[in-house]
Design a protein around this motif. Structure first.
Motif: not given
Length: 178
Positions: A1-5, A33-35, A122-125, A148-151
């Motif tokens: 799963m990807s994350d949006l920032l 990065l996916e986008d 972001v797919r992975e980092m 992202l998680s709160k942390e």
């Protein structure tokens, strides 16, 4: 799963600089990065999306190749190339890969005029190394939204504030008590 920032800046240049740095990090295999889109707002009612990949051009190129190939089969490669390029360009123009354009325009309204926002999928980092590199972008960079998680979001905010929180391995706490 990807994350949006989504990270906003008060000027346009910082958004483009951050995206360029993340592209370098991708070349170093520290992030996938996916986008990555920079949204600028030169005036109050004007929102511009600066995509990293021009899908219309990519579609036209692919369509030209396949159109020429099919045209060779039917002994008319020029017509096949023209039809392939046109249909590929149309398909590229109509496709919406990555982050939804309407969503970016909606969030882009929150950017101050003259400012920018960087939308990342972001797919992975490798979190610690990426945070080290982007901590130089604390020139007014602020997190607008993430998945992202709160942390992890707090670590990103700290890095953009110029005071990166130390990254403690998850099992470090258990080794202290032993």
């Amino acid at each position: 799963m990807s994350d949006l920032l989504v990270i906003a800046f008060d000027d346009e240049a910082s958004g483009f600089e951050l995206r360029a740095e993340l592209v370098k990090l991708q070349a170093e295999y520290l992030i996938k990065l996916e986008d990555a889109v920079v949204v600028t707002r030169p005036e109050a009612n004007d929102i511009q999306l600066h995509q990293t990949l021009n899908l219309t051009a990519a579609g036209a190129l692919g369509g030209t190749f396949w159109g020429t190939f099919v045209g060779l089969l039917f002994l008319n490669p020029l017509v096949g190339a023209a039809v392939g390029a046109g249909s590929g360009a149309l398909a590229g123009y109509l496709s919406d890969y990555g982050i939804n354009d309407d969503f970016m325009r909606e969030i882009g309204n929150k950017v101050t005029p003259g400012g920018s926002a960087v939308f990342l999928l972001v797919r992975e980092m490798t979190g610690d190394k990426v945070l080290d590199r982007i901590s130089d972008f604390h020139k007014g960079g602020r997190v607008i939204q993430t998945s992202l998680s709160k942390e992890d979001e707090d670590k990103l905010r700290a890095a953009l504030a110029g005071s990166q929180a130390p990254l403690v391995p998850e099992n470090a706490a258990s080794s202290e008590t032993a």
